[in-house]
Design a protein around this motif. Structure first.
Motif, PDB file in Angstrom:
ATOM      1  N   LEU A   2       0.821  -1.197   0.000  1.00 55.36           N
ATOM      2  CA  LEU A   2       0.000   0.000   0.000  1.00 55.36           C
ATOM      3  C   LEU A   2       0.863   1.258   0.000  1.00 55.36           C
ATOM      4  O   LEU A   2       0.582   2.236  -0.709  1.00 55.36           O
ATOM      5  N   PHE A   3       1.928   1.241   0.800  1.00 53.60           N
ATOM      6  CA  PHE A   3       2.838   2.383   0.866  1.00 53.60           C
ATOM      7  C   PHE A   3       3.487   2.624  -0.499  1.00 53.60           C
ATOM      8  O   PHE A   3       3.555   3.758  -0.976  1.00 53.60           O
ATOM      9  N   LEU A   4       3.954   1.546  -1.114  1.00 55.03           N
ATOM     10  CA  LEU A   4       4.616   1.665  -2.422  1.00 55.03           C
ATOM     11  C   LEU A   4       3.638   2.182  -3.481  1.00 55.03           C
ATOM     12  O   LEU A   4       3.971   3.070  -4.269  1.00 55.03           O
ATOM     13  N   GLY A   5       2.416   1.627  -3.486  1.00 50.81           N
ATOM     14  CA  GLY A   5       1.410   2.081  -4.446  1.00 50.81           C
ATOM     15  C   GLY A   5       1.045   3.535  -4.242  1.00 50.81           C
ATOM     16  O   GLY A   5       0.908   4.302  -5.213  1.00 50.81           O
ATOM     17  N   ALA A   6       0.883   3.942  -2.973  1.00 49.75           N
ATOM     18  CA  ALA A   6       0.555   5.332  -2.667  1.00 49.75           C
ATOM     19  C   ALA A   6       1.699   6.260  -3.049  1.00 49.75           C
ATOM     20  O   ALA A   6       1.469   7.377  -3.537  1.00 49.75           O
ATOM     21  N   LEU A   7       2.941   5.797  -2.854  1.00 46.88           N
ATOM     22  CA  LEU A   7       4.112   6.599  -3.223  1.00 46.88           C
ATOM     23  C   LEU A   7       4.151   6.846  -4.730  1.00 46.88           C
ATOM     24  O   LEU A   7       4.404   7.964  -5.188  1.00 46.88           O
ATOM     25  N   ILE A   8       3.897   5.793  -5.505  1.00 44.20           N
ATOM     26  CA  ILE A   8       3.884   5.930  -6.965  1.00 44.20           C
ATOM     27  C   ILE A   8       2.776   6.899  -7.392  1.00 44.20           C
ATOM     28  O   ILE A   8       2.984   7.784  -8.230  1.00 44.20           O
ATOM     29  N   ALA A   9       1.598   6.748  -6.781  1.00 44.15           N
ATOM     30  CA  ALA A   9       0.476   7.636  -7.101  1.00 44.15           C
ATOM     31  C   ALA A   9       0.770   9.074  -6.689  1.00 44.15           C
ATOM     32  O   ALA A   9       0.416  10.025  -7.403  1.00 44.15           O
ATOM     33  N   LEU A  10       1.446   9.230  -5.548  1.00 43.64           N
ATOM     34  CA  LEU A  10       1.794  10.571  -5.069  1.00 43.64           C
ATOM     35  C   LEU A  10       2.762  11.254  -6.028  1.00 43.64           C
ATOM     36  O   LEU A  10       2.588  12.427  -6.384  1.00 43.64           O
ATOM     37  N   VAL A  15      -0.076  17.503   5.898  1.00 43.77           N
ATOM     38  CA  VAL A  15      -1.465  17.771   6.265  1.00 43.77           C
ATOM     39  C   VAL A  15      -2.151  16.488   6.721  1.00 43.77           C
ATOM     40  O   VAL A  15      -2.832  16.454   7.755  1.00 43.77           O
ATOM     41  N   SER A  16      -1.977  15.412   5.951  1.00 42.25           N
ATOM     42  CA  SER A  16      -2.604  14.135   6.281  1.00 42.25           C
ATOM     43  C   SER A  16      -2.116  13.608   7.624  1.00 42.25           C
ATOM     44  O   SER A  16      -2.905  13.132   8.448  1.00 42.25           O
ATOM     45  N   ALA A  17      -0.788  13.694   7.856  1.00 41.58           N
ATOM     46  CA  ALA A  17      -0.221  13.204   9.115  1.00 41.58           C
ATOM     47  C   ALA A  17      -0.713  14.033  10.298  1.00 41.58           C
ATOM     48  O   ALA A  17      -1.050  13.493  11.355  1.00 41.58           O
ATOM     49  N   ASP A  48      -1.048   6.554   6.371  1.00 34.56           N
ATOM     50  CA  ASP A  48      -1.706   5.488   7.121  1.00 34.56           C
ATOM     51  C   ASP A  48      -0.878   4.206   7.108  1.00 34.56           C
ATOM     52  O   ASP A  48      -0.667   3.569   8.146  1.00 34.56           O
ATOM     53  N   SER A  49      -0.386   3.823   5.918  1.00 36.33           N
ATOM     54  CA  SER A  49       0.424   2.600   5.821  1.00 36.33           C
ATOM     55  C   SER A  49       1.774   2.778   6.513  1.00 36.33           C
ATOM     56  O   SER A  49       2.269   1.840   7.168  1.00 36.33           O
ATOM     57  N   ALA A  50       2.378   3.971   6.394  1.00 39.47           N
ATOM     58  CA  ALA A  50       3.661   4.224   7.057  1.00 39.47           C
ATOM     59  C   ALA A  50       3.515   4.141   8.569  1.00 39.47           C
ATOM     60  O   ALA A  50       4.397   3.624   9.269  1.00 39.47           O
ATOM     61  N   THR A  51       2.394   4.637   9.097  1.00 38.56           N
ATOM     62  CA  THR A  51       2.142   4.572  10.537  1.00 38.56           C
ATOM     63  C   THR A  51       2.020   3.123  10.999  1.00 38.56           C
ATOM     64  O   THR A  51       2.568   2.744  12.056  1.00 38.56           O
ATOM     65  N   HIS A  52       1.305   2.292  10.237  1.00 38.48           N
ATOM     66  CA  HIS A  52       1.179   0.870  10.587  1.00 38.48           C
ATOM     67  C   HIS A  52       2.544   0.170  10.550  1.00 38.48           C
ATOM     68  O   HIS A  52       2.846  -0.660  11.413  1.00 38.48           O
ATOM     69  N   ILE A  53       3.354   0.498   9.552  1.00 40.55           N
ATOM     70  CA  ILE A  53       4.696  -0.094   9.444  1.00 40.55           C
ATOM     71  C   ILE A  53       5.539   0.298  10.654  1.00 40.55           C
ATOM     72  O   ILE A  53       6.240  -0.533  11.245  1.00 40.55           O
ATOM     73  N   ALA A  54       5.463   1.574  11.036  1.00 41.74           N
ATOM     74  CA  ALA A  54       6.233   2.061  12.183  1.00 41.74           C
ATOM     75  C   ALA A  54       5.829   1.353  13.464  1.00 41.74           C
ATOM     76  O   ALA A  54       6.684   0.942  14.261  1.00 41.74           O
ATOM     77  N   ARG A  55       4.527   1.205  13.652  1.00 43.97           N
ATOM     78  CA  ARG A  55       4.046   0.534  14.863  1.00 43.97           C
ATOM     79  C   ARG A  55       4.510  -0.924  14.897  1.00 43.97           C
ATOM     80  O   ARG A  55       4.919  -1.440  15.943  1.00 43.97           O
ATOM     81  N   ALA A  79      -1.623  10.686  -0.442  1.00 47.17           N
ATOM     82  CA  ALA A  79      -0.896  11.092   0.768  1.00 47.17           C
ATOM     83  C   ALA A  79      -1.513  10.454   2.006  1.00 47.17           C
ATOM     84  O   ALA A  79      -0.804   9.986   2.907  1.00 47.17           O
ATOM     85  N   HIS A  80      -2.858  10.415   2.058  1.00 46.76           N
ATOM     86  CA  HIS A  80      -3.546   9.802   3.200  1.00 46.76           C
ATOM     87  C   HIS A  80      -3.204   8.315   3.318  1.00 46.76           C
ATOM     88  O   HIS A  80      -2.893   7.820   4.410  1.00 46.76           O
ATOM     89  N   ILE A  81      -3.239   7.596   2.199  1.00 46.97           N
ATOM     90  CA  ILE A  81      -2.925   6.157   2.204  1.00 46.97           C
ATOM     91  C   ILE A  81      -1.463   5.932   2.587  1.00 46.97           C
ATOM     92  O   ILE A  81      -1.134   5.012   3.349  1.00 46.97           O
ATOM     93  N   MET A  82      -0.589   6.801   2.074  1.00 50.13           N
ATOM     94  CA  MET A  82       0.839   6.676   2.375  1.00 50.13           C
ATOM     95  C   MET A  82       1.121   6.863   3.857  1.00 50.13           C
ATOM     96  O   MET A  82       1.857   6.085   4.472  1.00 50.13           O
TER      97      MET A  82
END
Length: 318
Positions: free
Chosen positions: A7-15, A58-60, A192-199, A187-190
Motif C-alpha cells: 500500500l505504501f509503495l502504491g501510494a508513493l507511486i500515485a503521489l 497535512v494528512s499526518a 496510514d500505511s507508514a504509521t502501521h509499518i512504524a508501529r 498522501a492519506h494512504i501513504m
C-alpha cells in the motif's frame, strides 16, 4: 505487514505521478496565460515539487501523527541536499551561473535558522505555524519579484523555459484537476500505511517521517535533478532543490503547527535539526567557494551523500 508495504509503495507511486501531473498542468496553464518562465519556475514549479510533502504533512497532522509531519519536513530537506544533490554532483560537477539562485541561497539559510529557533523549546504551536505560513506567502512574493527583476540572460531563465510543458489550456486543466484530486488521497494512504509499518517495527513516528516518508516524497526532486544534470541544466537542478527546501520549511512545517499544535519528539531538535542546518550551510559554502568558482564538485557531492548515509544509519542505532 507485506500488505502495508505494498500500500505504501502504491501510494508513493500515485503521489509522485499526481505531483508531476499537478506541476505539468499548473505550469502549462501559467505559460499559456503569458507568465514569464522564471516566475513559473520559482513559484509554481517549486510549490508543485513540495506538493507531496505538503499533502503528507497535512494528512499526518490531521491523523494526529505530528512527529511524522515534522520528520517529513526536516527529513525531506536533509534528503534533498544529502541524497539528491549528492547523487547529482557525483554524476557531474554542478556549475552555478544563475544570479537568481545565489540570491535564493541566503533565503534558505535564514528560514532554516528561523525554523530551528521556533522549535528550540520543543513545541510547535499554532502561532509558530501561522508565522511560517505567513512567511511562505511573503517569500512567494519575494521570489516573484526577483524573477521579474532578473536578467533575461540568466541561464536559469533559459533552462526553465526549455523544460516547461507545451499543453493546450483544456488539457492543462485536466492534469491540474487530476493531480489535485489524487494528491491528498495518495498522501492519506501513504501516511496510514507508514504509521502501521512504524508501529509493527517499533519505530517512532519521527523516524518513519525522517526515513521512508521523507525519501519517498523527495523522489520527484531526485528525478528532476538527475534529469537536469544529464541535460547539463545545472542551475535548474539546483534551483529545484533550493525552492523545495524553502517551501518545505515554510509550508510543510507550518501544517502540523496549525493543525496539530503541541510538543514534538526532543530528538527532532537534538539530532535532526542540527544535521539539516549543517547540510544547508555546506551547500551554501560549496556554492560560494573561494576564487568565485561557484560549483559543487564531485568530492563535495560524495561528502554530502556520505553524511546522509551516516545520518540514516544513526537513526536506527539510537
Amino acid at each position: 505487514m507485506i500488505i502495508e508495504f505494498l500500500l505504501f509503495l502504491g501510494a508513493l507511486i500515485a503521489l509522485s505521478w499526481s505531483a508531476e501531473r499537478f506541476i505539468c498542468g499548473a505550469s502549462a496553464l501559467a505559460k499559456n496565460f503569458g507568465l514569464p518562465p522564471l516566475l513559473i519556475g520559482l513559484t509554481i514549479v517549486a510549490m508543485g515539487s513540495s506538493a507531496p510533502e505538503i499533502m503528507v504533512s497535512v494528512s499526518a497532522a490531521l491523523a494526529g501523527s505530528r512527529d511524522t509531519a515534522v520528520g517529513n519536513a526536516i527529513g525531506s530537506n536533509i534528503a534533498n541536499i544529502g541524497l539528491v544533490l549528492g547523487i547529482a554532483a557525483l554524476l557531474r560537477p554542478l556549475q552555478i551561473a544563475s544570479t537568481t539562485l545565489r540570491r535564493e541561497m541566503p533565503i534558505l539559510l535564514l528560514v532554516s535558522l528561523l525554523a530551528a529557533y521556533l522549535l528550540w523549546d520543543g513545541v510547535l504551536g499554532y502561532r509558530e505555524g501561522l508565522l511560517l505560513l505567513l512567511l511562505f506567502f511573503l517569500v512567494i512574493g519575494l521570489l516573484a519579484w526577483l524573477s521579474l527583476r532578473s536578467d533575461k540572460a540568466d541561464p536559469l531563465n533559459t533552462e526553465v523555459d526549455k523544460e516547461l510543458p507545451r499543453l493546450s489550456s483544456s488539457k492543462a486543466v485536466i492534469w491540474l484537476l487530476a493531480g489535485s484530486l489524487l494528491l491528498p488521497l495518495s498522501a492519506h494512504i501513504m501516511v496510514d500505511s507508514a504509521t502501521h509499518i512504524a508501529r509493527t517495527l517499533g519505530i517512532s513516528d519521527l523516524v518513519i517521517g525522517l526515513t521512508i516518508v521523507a525519501i519517498g516524497t523527495s523522489l520527484p526532486e531526485l528525478a528532476t535533478s538527475v534529469a537536469g544534470i544529464l541535460k547539463k541544466e545545472d542551475d535548474l537542478a539546483l534551483g529545484n532543490i533550493l525552492g523545495s527546501n524553502i517551501f518545505n520549511i515554510l509550508a510543510v512545517l507550518s501544517m502540523p503547527g496549525m493543525l496539530a499544535p503541541g510538543y514534538i519528539d526532543p530528538q527532532a531538535m537534538q539530532r535532526d535539526m542540527p544535521v539539516m542546518l549543517v547540510l544547508t550551510l555546506l551547500l551554501v559554502l560549496f556554492c560560494f567557494a573561494i576564487k568565485e568558482r561557484r560549483r559543487v564538485e564531485r568530492w563535495q557531492g560524495g561528502l554530502l551523500l556520505a553524511c546522509y548515509l551516516a545520518y540514516q544509519t544513526s537513526l536506527f542505532q539510537t
